[in-house]
Scaffold this motif. Structure first.
Motif, PDB file in Angstrom:
ATOM      1  N   VAL A  15       0.747  -0.868   0.259  1.00 40.39           N
ATOM      2  CA  VAL A  15      -0.060  -0.345  -0.455  1.00 40.39           C
ATOM      3  C   VAL A  15       1.605   1.324   0.249  1.00 40.39           C
ATOM      4  CG1 VAL A  15      -1.641   1.472   1.411  1.00 40.39           C
ATOM      5  CG2 VAL A  15      -1.573  -1.244   0.989  1.00 40.39           C
ATOM      6  N   ALA A  16       0.370   2.272  -1.013  1.00 48.88           N
ATOM      7  CA  ALA A  16       1.246   3.145  -0.726  1.00 48.88           C
ATOM      8  C   ALA A  16       0.893   3.732   0.604  1.00 48.88           C
ATOM      9  CB  ALA A  16       0.651   4.180  -2.148  1.00 48.88           C
ATOM     10  N   PRO A  17       2.295   4.578   0.740  1.00 45.14           N
ATOM     11  CA  PRO A  17       2.597   5.511   2.208  1.00 45.14           C
ATOM     12  C   PRO A  17       0.550   6.137   2.638  1.00 45.14           C
ATOM     13  CG  PRO A  17       4.346   5.790   1.488  1.00 45.14           C
ATOM     14  CD  PRO A  17       3.916   4.997   0.606  1.00 45.14           C
ATOM     15  N   GLU A  18       0.678   7.037   1.165  1.00 47.25           N
ATOM     16  CA  GLU A  18      -0.668   7.812   1.144  1.00 47.25           C
ATOM     17  C   GLU A  18      -1.898   7.528   0.979  1.00 47.25           C
ATOM     18  OE1 GLU A  18       3.638   9.379  -0.765  1.00 47.25           O
ATOM     19  OE2 GLU A  18       1.861   7.482  -1.254  1.00 47.25           O
ATOM     20  N   ARG A  19      -1.786   5.992   0.614  1.00 45.83           N
ATOM     21  CA  ARG A  19      -2.958   5.624   1.316  1.00 45.83           C
ATOM     22  C   ARG A  19      -3.360   4.969   2.170  1.00 45.83           C
ATOM     23  NH1 ARG A  19      -4.735   2.274  -4.083  1.00 45.83           N
ATOM     24  NH2 ARG A  19      -6.132   2.337  -3.056  1.00 45.83           N
ATOM     25  N   ALA A 202       6.298   1.093  -0.511  1.00 43.05           N
ATOM     26  CA  ALA A 202       4.964   0.360   0.080  1.00 43.05           C
ATOM     27  C   ALA A 202       5.151   0.455   1.592  1.00 43.05           C
ATOM     28  CB  ALA A 202       4.853   0.220  -0.457  1.00 43.05           C
ATOM     29  N   VAL A 203       4.186   0.089   1.475  1.00 41.09           N
ATOM     30  CA  VAL A 203       3.971  -0.683   3.162  1.00 41.09           C
ATOM     31  C   VAL A 203       3.403  -1.617   2.995  1.00 41.09           C
ATOM     32  CG1 VAL A 203       2.211  -0.172   5.917  1.00 41.09           C
ATOM     33  CG2 VAL A 203       3.408   1.527   4.316  1.00 41.09           C
ATOM     34  N   ARG A 204       4.149  -2.983   3.417  1.00 45.32           N
ATOM     35  CA  ARG A 204       3.911  -4.025   3.400  1.00 45.32           C
ATOM     36  C   ARG A 204       2.957  -4.558   4.550  1.00 45.32           C
ATOM     37  NH1 ARG A 204       8.413  -7.067  -0.158  1.00 45.32           N
ATOM     38  NH2 ARG A 204       7.579  -5.727  -1.460  1.00 45.32           N
TER      39      ARG A 204
END
Length: 212
Positions: A15-19, A202-204
């Motif tokens: 997930v993209a950090p901003e999302r 990304a945050v995994r």
């Protein structure tokens, strides 16, 4: 956002950090209100999500800390290597600011036997070594001068090829920044390198649905 099966059950989601705040809201909508235990959230229906900070982010102990650091701008180095192709870059936040892609011919395996097979094998090994040496030169030119500004080095492609590029002693300061995250990418090209910036930031998340 991308997802793929995880060994042992569940699935990995990037997930993209901003999302990330919206992803957590959607997780609660799908599975019910969740409780937090460090970087793991467990929803009312039993679904869980284990979150990992992006490479180069400071260590955090809880979800609030992760939300605080995940989207912070960081400079990271990128090294993608497969056989005779190497892509090296520097990303500042979500932007690729410096890059170099180099390709070399590395002969494929042959079904020939005897001396012919040995000759082709030696030629292939020599070609692979030359490609790794050129890759190391690119790392030295692009990443070594930036090493003090880089939060991490994210690598991908073929592990043996990456190891060979980083093997020379001159690359040791860059290799010391190598993150655990390893990207599964096709043969490196500029477009692949640009996409790797997103994967590296990304945050995994390891998501397990009820029953997994």
């Amino acid at each position: 956002m991308s997802a793929r099966p995880a060994a042992g059950g569940g699935r990995w989601v990037d997930v993209a950090p901003e999302r990330l705040p919206r992803w957590l809201d959607n997780f609660a909508t799908r599975h019910g209100a969740y409780t937090e235990d460090g970087l793991t959230v467990v929803a009312a229906d039993g679904a869980s999500a284990e979150l990992a900070a992006p490479p180069g982010a400071p260590a955090v102990a809880d979800l609030a800390g992760l939300l605080g650091v995940a989207a912070a701008p960081r400079r990271i180095g990128l090294l993608l290597a497969r056989k005779g192709a190497v892509a090296v870059g520097v990303a500042d936040g979500a932007e690729l600011v410096t890059s170099k892609v180099e390709t070399h011919y590395v002969q494929g395996r042959t079904a020939a036997g005897g001396w012919s097979q040995q000759r082709f094998a030696r030629r292939r090994d020599n070609q692979a070594r030359a490609a790794a040496a050129d890759g190391a030169d690119i790392v030295a030119r692009l990443l070594l001068p930036e090493v003090r500004t880089l939060a991490a080095l994210v690598t991908g492609g073929d592990r043996a090829a990456v190891d060979a590029v980083l093997a020379p002693p001159a690359c040791a300061p860059v290799a010391a920044l190598r993150a655990e995250r390893f990207l599964d990418v096709p043969e490196p090209r500029r477009a692949v390198l640009v996409a790797a910036v997103t994967a590296a930031r990304a945050v995994r998340i390891l998501v397990r649905d009820p029953g997994d």
